[in-house]
Scaffold this active site. Structure first.
Site, PDB file in Angstrom:
ATOM      1  N   SER A 285      41.713 -10.482  18.748  1.00 30.26           N
ATOM      2  CA  SER A 285      43.163 -10.702  18.750  1.00 30.26           C
ATOM      3  C   SER A 285      43.626 -10.838  17.306  1.00 30.26           C
ATOM      4  O   SER A 285      43.012 -11.563  16.525  1.00 30.26           O
ATOM      5  CB  SER A 285      43.520 -11.969  19.512  1.00 30.26           C
ATOM      6  OG  SER A 285      44.873 -12.299  19.210  1.00 30.26           O
TER       7      SER A 285
ATOM      8  N   ASN B 179      41.449  -3.775  21.403  1.00 31.42           N
ATOM      9  CA  ASN B 179      42.583  -4.700  21.428  1.00 31.42           C
ATOM     10  C   ASN B 179      43.782  -4.008  20.748  1.00 31.42           C
ATOM     11  O   ASN B 179      43.726  -2.810  20.479  1.00 31.42           O
ATOM     12  CB  ASN B 179      42.180  -5.990  20.689  1.00 31.42           C
ATOM     13  CG  ASN B 179      42.823  -7.216  21.304  1.00 31.42           C
ATOM     14  OD1 ASN B 179      44.031  -7.227  21.529  1.00 31.42           O
ATOM     15  ND2 ASN B 179      42.042  -8.239  21.588  1.00 31.42           N
TER      16      ASN B 179
ATOM     17  N   LYS C 298      34.958  -7.674  23.021  1.00 33.87           N
ATOM     18  CA  LYS C 298      36.159  -6.834  22.850  1.00 33.87           C
ATOM     19  C   LYS C 298      36.508  -6.707  21.378  1.00 33.87           C
ATOM     20  O   LYS C 298      36.644  -7.716  20.681  1.00 33.87           O
ATOM     21  CB  LYS C 298      37.332  -7.449  23.618  1.00 33.87           C
ATOM     22  CG  LYS C 298      38.592  -6.595  23.558  1.00 33.87           C
ATOM     23  CD  LYS C 298      39.551  -7.003  24.642  1.00 33.87           C
ATOM     24  CE  LYS C 298      40.852  -6.237  24.573  1.00 33.87           C
ATOM     25  NZ  LYS C 298      41.788  -6.665  25.628  1.00 33.87           N
TER      26      LYS C 298
ATOM     27  N   ASN D 130      53.208  -7.844  20.177  1.00 39.14           N
ATOM     28  CA  ASN D 130      53.161  -9.256  20.577  1.00 39.14           C
ATOM     29  C   ASN D 130      52.404 -10.082  19.552  1.00 39.14           C
ATOM     30  O   ASN D 130      51.490  -9.600  18.896  1.00 39.14           O
ATOM     31  CB  ASN D 130      52.537  -9.412  21.976  1.00 39.14           C
ATOM     32  CG  ASN D 130      51.038  -9.640  21.931  1.00 39.14           C
ATOM     33  OD1 ASN D 130      50.573 -10.769  21.738  1.00 39.14           O
ATOM     34  ND2 ASN D 130      50.271  -8.567  22.048  1.00 39.14           N
TER      35      ASN D 130
ATOM     36  N   ASN E  47      46.307 -12.318  16.497  1.00 37.52           N
ATOM     37  CA  ASN E  47      47.282 -13.409  16.452  1.00 37.52           C
ATOM     38  C   ASN E  47      46.667 -14.795  16.360  1.00 37.52           C
ATOM     39  O   ASN E  47      47.358 -15.797  16.504  1.00 37.52           O
ATOM     40  CB  ASN E  47      48.206 -13.323  17.684  1.00 37.52           C
ATOM     41  CG  ASN E  47      48.904 -11.984  17.749  1.00 37.52           C
ATOM     42  OD1 ASN E  47      49.423 -11.506  16.743  1.00 37.52           O
ATOM     43  ND2 ASN E  47      48.887 -11.347  18.909  1.00 37.52           N
ATOM     44  N   THR E  48      45.357 -14.864  16.162  1.00 35.86           N
ATOM     45  CA  THR E  48      44.685 -16.140  15.916  1.00 35.86           C
ATOM     46  C   THR E  48      44.049 -16.007  14.543  1.00 35.86           C
ATOM     47  O   THR E  48      43.241 -15.104  14.317  1.00 35.86           O
ATOM     48  CB  THR E  48      43.638 -16.423  17.004  1.00 35.86           C
ATOM     49  OG1 THR E  48      44.320 -16.629  18.247  1.00 35.86           O
ATOM     50  CG2 THR E  48      42.807 -17.659  16.693  1.00 35.86           C
TER      51      THR E  48
ATOM     52  N   PHE F  85      47.381 -16.514  22.065  1.00 26.44           N
ATOM     53  CA  PHE F  85      46.552 -17.173  23.094  1.00 26.44           C
ATOM     54  C   PHE F  85      47.269 -18.344  23.753  1.00 26.44           C
ATOM     55  O   PHE F  85      46.717 -19.436  23.929  1.00 26.44           O
ATOM     56  CB  PHE F  85      45.220 -17.690  22.514  1.00 26.44           C
ATOM     57  CG  PHE F  85      44.208 -16.638  22.148  1.00 26.44           C
ATOM     58  CD1 PHE F  85      44.354 -15.316  22.548  1.00 26.44           C
ATOM     59  CD2 PHE F  85      43.085 -16.977  21.411  1.00 26.44           C
ATOM     60  CE1 PHE F  85      43.406 -14.355  22.207  1.00 26.44           C
ATOM     61  CE2 PHE F  85      42.126 -16.024  21.067  1.00 26.44           C
ATOM     62  CZ  PHE F  85      42.288 -14.713  21.464  1.00 26.44           C
TER      63      PHE F  85
HETATM   64  C1  LIG Z   1      51.592  -9.089  25.562  1.00 24.56           C
HETATM   65  C2  LIG Z   1      50.127  -8.813  25.390  1.00 24.56           C
HETATM   66  C3  LIG Z   1      49.209  -9.865  25.449  1.00 24.56           C
HETATM   67  C4  LIG Z   1      47.834  -9.616  25.305  1.00 24.56           C
HETATM   68  N1  LIG Z   1      46.949 -10.661  25.388  1.00 24.56           N
HETATM   69  C5  LIG Z   1      45.620 -10.403  25.296  1.00 24.56           C
HETATM   70  C6  LIG Z   1      44.674 -11.449  25.457  1.00 24.56           C
HETATM   71  O1  LIG Z   1      45.021 -12.597  25.705  1.00 24.56           O
HETATM   72  N2  LIG Z   1      43.356 -11.140  25.323  1.00 24.56           N
HETATM   73  C7  LIG Z   1      42.925  -9.866  25.080  1.00 24.56           C
HETATM   74  O2  LIG Z   1      41.712  -9.637  24.990  1.00 24.56           O
HETATM   75  N3  LIG Z   1      43.797  -8.850  24.944  1.00 24.56           N
HETATM   76  C8  LIG Z   1      45.127  -9.087  25.053  1.00 24.56           C
HETATM   77  N4  LIG Z   1      46.002  -8.060  24.932  1.00 24.56           N
HETATM   78  C9  LIG Z   1      45.494  -6.705  24.622  1.00 24.56           C
HETATM   79  C10 LIG Z   1      45.341  -5.839  25.864  1.00 24.56           C
HETATM   80  O3  LIG Z   1      44.370  -6.373  26.744  1.00 24.56           O
HETATM   81  C11 LIG Z   1      44.918  -4.405  25.448  1.00 24.56           C
HETATM   82  O4  LIG Z   1      43.645  -4.464  24.835  1.00 24.56           O
HETATM   83  C12 LIG Z   1      45.891  -3.775  24.472  1.00 24.56           C
HETATM   84  O5  LIG Z   1      47.220  -4.120  24.793  1.00 24.56           O
HETATM   85  C13 LIG Z   1      45.775  -2.253  24.470  1.00 24.56           C
HETATM   86  O6  LIG Z   1      46.000  -1.717  25.747  1.00 24.56           O
HETATM   87  P1  LIG Z   1      47.444  -1.135  26.216  1.00 24.56           P
HETATM   88  O7  LIG Z   1      47.888  -0.162  25.156  1.00 24.56           O
HETATM   89  O8  LIG Z   1      47.177  -0.508  27.552  1.00 24.56           O
HETATM   90  O9  LIG Z   1      48.355  -2.294  26.300  1.00 24.56           O
HETATM   91  C14 LIG Z   1      47.381  -8.287  25.079  1.00 24.56           C
HETATM   92  C15 LIG Z   1      48.312  -7.234  25.030  1.00 24.56           C
HETATM   93  C16 LIG Z   1      49.667  -7.485  25.183  1.00 24.56           C
HETATM   94  C17 LIG Z   1      50.632  -6.325  25.128  1.00 24.56           C
END
Ligand SMILES: Cc1cc2nc3c(=O)[nH]c(=O)nc-3n(C[C@H](O)[C@H](O)[C@H](O)COP(=O)(O)O)c2cc1C
Length: 340
Positions: A174, A245, A216, A110, A176-177, A114
């Site tokens: 993140s 993350n 985080k 992704n 993406n910022t 934000f």
């Molecule tokens: C579509 C998407 C959006 C996410 N948005 C955020 C976010 O806004 N803030 C954040 O701290 N992590 C965000 N994450 C990261 C997740 O909280 C997590 O740290 C990361 O996906 C790893 O865990 P997973 O493998 O179980 O998905 C996002 C992940 C995905 C897939």
């Protein structure tokens, strides 16, 4: 079974559309999020940071960025919920498409950036809900706030969410910022956390309530950076770290065309990296510091392994998309019996 059917329908849609549809449905009809009897929520209360977690498995940030579906998450058996990332002002995020499923790898890429309705909207939604469990609120900066002024945005959000949040997560990881991850560098991190801690202490006085602060971090950090993060985290007096993350690397995805999409990778391919980061942090911070493990947890084995690597609590996102609600109980049971 029911989720298998829902998933096969949802997976016919574009990933972000399926996501929106699920959230809209759960926001309107939280009772749809009722577990079958065979998958009852795991009751394994644990006290950490002065908070009572219903079990050790939480919803990771980013799935419910605007806090629209708290009642549904509680019904599904999450032990705690983290909403956000929210920013001071609403923002649309990056152009679509910006979210991609990689089903063969049980992964997602992704680059949402934000997208969120802003901190005030989130607080209004939270106020409307009946949710009484542990609520983490994850805060970030607006894309157009210069990185040198990032602290201003975190402080605005901190002041607004402090009274309602069970804990606050400072998201500096993140991908993406633009330049956000520079905040993980030692000098930047020290300066940011000093300001946040100072403000949090003033807010504690003002509200007569102490809200723990977590940070985080990314999985894309080397040993030297881990040393610095662990050192600064302990020195600054924050309460814990969340690792990790998404990753900007593409482990094992050479043959996957979608791997070329820009963004953060989550799900199964992230698990080894996230586990390594968690373990490295635990070795550095010692036993008495809260660590939440997240990244690629997709079954009882990965959940138990993350507990074994030193995680006090776990979070899931991508595994939940692929496996559905049964994953929560499966991981909560594994985390319960997992040895630390
Ligand atoms: C579509 C998407 C959006 C996410 N948005 C955020 C976010 O806004 N803030 C954040 O701290 N992590 C965000 N994450 C990261 C997740 O909280 C997590 O740290 C990361 O996906 C790893 O865990 P997973 O493998 O179980 O998905 C996002 C992940 C995905 C897939």
């Amino acid at each position: 079974m029911i989720y298998d059917l829902a998933r096969s329908l949802l997976f016919t849609l574009d990933a972000e559309r399926a996501h929106e549809l699920t959230l809209e449905t759960f926001a309107r009809l939280p009772k749809l999020a009722t577990l079958p009897f065979s998958a009852r929520a795991v009751d394994d209360p644990v006290e950490l940071l002065g908070l009572r977690f219903a079990n050790r498995v939480g919803l990771a940030a980013g799935l419910d960025k605007n806090g629209e579906c708290l009642d549904a998450w509680a019904r599904l058996g999450f032990g705690f919920v983290e909403v956000g990332t929210v920013t001071p002002r609403p923002q649309p995020g990056n152009p679509r498409p910006r979210m991609f499923r990689l089903p063969a790898q049980r992964a997602i890429i992704n680059r949402l950036g934000f997208n969120n309705k802003g901190v005030d909207h989130l607080l209004a939604r939270v106020a409307e809900s009946d949710y009484a469990g542990v609520l983490g609120i994850n805060i970030g900066k607006n894309f157009d706030t210069p990185i040198e002024r990032a602290a201003d945005d975190y402080l605005i959000c901190l002041r607004k969410v402090y009274a309602r949040a069970s804990y606050v997560t400072v998201n500096i990881s993140s991908p993406n910022t633009k330049n956000l991850r520079e905040l993980q560098d030692e000098a930047n991190l020290r300066a940011l956390l000093q300001q946040i801690k100072r403000e949090a202490e003033a807010l504690a006085q003002q509200h007569g309530k102490r809200t723990p602060i977590l940070v985080k971090i990314a999985p894309d950090v080397d040993d030297e950076q881990l040393d610095a993060i662990a050192r600064v985290a302990r020195e600054s007096g924050i309460d814990g770290l969340i690792a990790t993350n998404t990753t900007i690397t593409r482990p094992g995805l050479d043959a996957e065309p979608l791997a070329r999409e820009t963004g953060g990778l989550s799900g199964a391919p992230l698990a080894p990296l996230a586990e390594r980061t968690l373990r490295g942090l635990r070795q550095r911070v010692g036993d008495d510091f809260l660590l939440i493990g997240v990244g690629g947890i997709g079954d009882a084995t990965t959940a138990a392994a993350r507990r074994g690597a030193g995680a006090d609590l776990l979070q899931v996102y991508t595994g939940f998309i692929y496996r559905g609600p049964t994953l929560i109980g499966e991981c909560a049971r594994a985390a319960q019996s997992g040895v630390t």
